[in-house]
Design an enzyme around this catalytic site. Structure first.
Site, PDB file in Angstrom:
ATOM      1  CG  ASP A 160      16.682 -14.326  13.339  1.00  0.00           C
ATOM      2  OD1 ASP A 160      17.293 -13.871  14.330  1.00  0.00           O
ATOM      3  OD2 ASP A 160      16.349 -13.609  12.372  1.00  0.00           O
ATOM      4  CG  HIS A 202      12.077  -5.477  14.337  1.00  0.00           C
ATOM      5  ND1 HIS A 202      12.340  -4.843  13.138  1.00  0.00           N
ATOM      6  CD2 HIS A 202      11.858  -6.789  14.024  1.00  0.00           C
ATOM      7  CE1 HIS A 202      12.290  -5.733  12.152  1.00  0.00           C
ATOM      8  NE2 HIS A 202      12.002  -6.922  12.658  1.00  0.00           N
ATOM      9  NE  ARG A 242      -0.123  -8.275  12.265  1.00  0.00           N
ATOM     10  CZ  ARG A 242       1.155  -8.417  12.612  1.00  0.00           C
ATOM     11  NH1 ARG A 242       2.008  -8.991  11.794  1.00  0.00           N
ATOM     12  NH2 ARG A 242       1.593  -8.010  13.784  1.00  0.00           N
ATOM     13  CD  GLU A 299      15.594  -8.762   9.831  1.00  0.00           C
ATOM     14  OE1 GLU A 299      15.940  -9.791  10.430  1.00  0.00           O
ATOM     15  OE2 GLU A 299      14.403  -8.512   9.522  1.00  0.00           O
ATOM     16  CD  GLU A 345      18.493 -10.624  13.680  1.00  0.00           C
ATOM     17  OE1 GLU A 345      18.716 -11.638  14.386  1.00  0.00           O
ATOM     18  OE2 GLU A 345      17.667 -10.603  12.748  1.00  0.00           O
ATOM     19  CG  ASP A 396      18.060 -12.415   9.425  1.00  0.00           C
ATOM     20  OD1 ASP A 396      18.352 -13.189   8.513  1.00  0.00           O
ATOM     21  OD2 ASP A 396      16.925 -12.346   9.929  1.00  0.00           O
ATOM     22  NE  ARG A 403      13.217  -6.140   5.536  1.00  0.00           N
ATOM     23  CZ  ARG A 403      13.422  -6.789   6.675  1.00  0.00           C
ATOM     24  NH1 ARG A 403      12.763  -7.914   6.937  1.00  0.00           N
ATOM     25  NH2 ARG A 403      14.289  -6.347   7.537  1.00  0.00           N
ATOM     26  CD  GLN A 430      10.466 -10.681   5.671  1.00  0.00           C
ATOM     27  OE1 GLN A 430      11.415  -9.968   5.323  1.00  0.00           O
ATOM     28  NE2 GLN A 430      10.055 -10.737   6.926  1.00  0.00           N
ATOM     29  CE1 TYR A 434       3.822 -11.649   5.264  1.00  0.00           C
ATOM     30  CE2 TYR A 434       3.957 -12.616   7.454  1.00  0.00           C
ATOM     31  CZ  TYR A 434       3.420 -11.698   6.595  1.00  0.00           C
ATOM     32  OH  TYR A 434       2.485 -10.823   7.057  1.00  0.00           O
ATOM     33  CE  LYS A 454      13.431 -12.228   7.774  1.00  0.00           C
ATOM     34  NZ  LYS A 454      14.349 -11.287   8.441  1.00  0.00           N
ATOM     35  CB  THR A 456      22.927 -15.305   8.307  1.00  0.00           C
ATOM     36  OG1 THR A 456      21.620 -15.684   7.881  1.00  0.00           O
ATOM     37  CG2 THR A 456      22.845 -14.634   9.672  1.00  0.00           C
ATOM     38  CD  GLU A 467      12.317  -1.819  12.356  1.00  0.00           C
ATOM     39  OE1 GLU A 467      13.262  -2.603  12.137  1.00  0.00           O
ATOM     40  OE2 GLU A 467      11.926  -1.516  13.490  1.00  0.00           O
TER      41      GLU A 467
HETATM   42 MN    MN Z   1      16.058 -11.537  11.719  1.00  0.00          MN
END
Ligand code: MN
Length: 425
Positions: A135, A142, A151, A208, A210, A242, A246, A249, A253, A262, A266, A372
């Site tokens: 992925d 994004h 961040r 997600e 995609e 995907d 969250r 994650q 992560y 994740k 999928t 988002e």
């Molecule tokens: Mn993804």
């Protein structure tokens, strides 16, 4: 070889609605279970699934070098392995057989009866045996949104991002075909303000939006695929969701990237739309600045103009479109992704799947994830039944759609659907 299957003026003797994703110019490939419980490789025109194993047995692929059992399989891997010339010959032949001017199959009722199925009589299966799944993270919008949220808005993109298509190796065992229910995962999370983690169902389940590309056996171990030859090694595209937890994650992560947040599921759409069919919809991608290193440098029409949308349908309610975006916004192209994946000599095989990464546009209603769209849950979305969503709830169905269109033609992917069921006790 000419792609005669793409002739936009061709019409089929199978009736196809104006807004169908599957006109005779599409000719995608998939695997389905027939009403007689037989698994076969097939294609689709309008609302009909076409049994390619039956067509082959009846001699309609005469003159094309195919093994006798090529389509009598439960995956497309061998067919994809045969390479682009074979894919082209087969698509061209199918286009010819279903052309309204061609009486051969049109006027053979007996053959038509064994070859054609209504879509609602068949069950779509996972089209390929996926050995490896990568992925990527190739939408600048994004990556910028996520970097801003987690961040620093000033340095939203990490220093490597504009120089290489960032990606990670995903898990293939949990890739499912559209329609399969998704179980809410459980895992470790760190509640706000807490110092030690807790265990339980994810509270921040997300989708997600995609696209994924599927490769042939592109290279042997130690060799690489150049950016110029990459498109020849890609069979086609699917819609891909995907699913992401969250909260899991966020805690897990660091420093190696997502793991259990994740790999629980999928979803992909069942029909692989070939790059050949998408050829008329190639467009220029975003300008790349700084200029990529030579092995990633690419000119011309490197992107695909594919309109995408995501909807949420709460249980017992209508669906609401929550995002409209486009595959052409991707900063890194599929050829650059494949060139990068193989530049170190890593081999890719027939049936491998490569996710694009969440596809977000510039506008807030074109973001490709709830993270988002609701900005970490601070701006809930309204559903048709009056309820609000910060993330995905039990009973919700997430529906992805995608299609290309110009004045003459619409080529689409159908849907990629998944309904969330509650976490296991
Ligand atoms: Mn993804």
């Amino acid at each position: 070889m000419k792609i005669t299957a793409n002739n936009p003026n061709r019409k089929s003797w199978i009736k196809v609605g104006k807004n169908s994703d599957f006109p005779i110019q599409n000719i995608p490939f998939g695997v389905f279970l027939t009403r007689d419980d037989i698994t076969t490789i097939g294609t689709r025109i309008g609302d009909y699934a076409i049994d390619l194993a039956a067509l082959h047995q009846l001699g309609y692929f005469e003159g094309i070098p195919l093994t006798d059992d090529m389509f009598m399989q439960d995956t497309l891997n061998d067919f994809i392995s045969d390479g682009r010339t074979t894919w082209r010959l087969v698509r061209n032949r199918i286009a010819d057989l279903f052309d309204e001017e061609n009486p051969k199959l049109r006027d053979n009722k007996e053959h038509r009866e064994v070859i054609l199925f209504f879509m609602d009589e068949v069950e779509m299966l996972l089209p390929v045996d996926i050995g490896d799944y990568t992925d990527f993270y190739s939408s600048r919008e994004h990556a910028t949104n996520v970097g801003t949220m987690f961040r620093d808005p000033e340095n939203a993109l990490l220093p490597n991002w504009l120089h290489l298509p960032v990606g990670y190796h995903g898990r293939s065992s949990s890739i499912v075909v559209s329609g399969k229910r998704i179980r809410r995962p459980k895992g470790q999370t760190l509640p706000a303000g807490a110092e030690t983690p807790v265990f339980g169902p994810s509270k921040l389940l997300d989708f997600e939006l995609e696209m994924g590309f599927i490769t042939t056996d592109a290279n042997s171990l130690g060799k690489s695929v150049s950016v110029e030859e990459a498109r020849d090694q890609i069979f086609g595209l699917v819609l891909l969701n995907d699913w992401s937890a969250r909260d899991i994650q966020k805690w897990e992560y660091v420093p190696l990237g997502p793991f259990l947040s994740k790999n629980f599921a999928t979803s992909i759409s069942p029909w692989i739309v070939t790059l050949d069919a998408l050829e008329p919809f190639r467009v220029e991608g975003p300008v790349q600045d700084p200029e990529p290193l030579p092995y990633l440098k690419e000119e011309g029409k490197t992107a695909y103009d594919i309109k995408l949308e995501a909807s949420i349908q709460p249980k017992n309610s209508e669906e609401a479109v929550v995002s409209r975006t486009n595959f052409k916004y991707m900063y890194w192209s599929i050829s650059q992704q494949l060139a990068h994946q193989t530049v170190n000599g890593c081999n890719v095989r027939s049936g491998d799947l490569y996710g694009s990464g969440t596809i977000s546009g510039k506008e807030p209603d074109s973001y490709g994830s709830m993270l988002e769209l609701t900005w970490k849950g601070t701006k809930p979305l309204k559903m048709k039944d009056g309820t609000e969503r910060k993330f995905i709830e039990d009973g919700d169905t997430v529906i992805l759609r995608g299609h290309c269109e110009n004045e003459q033609l619409r080529i689409g992917f159908g849907t990629c659907v998944g309904r969330v069921k509650k976490a296991k006790k």
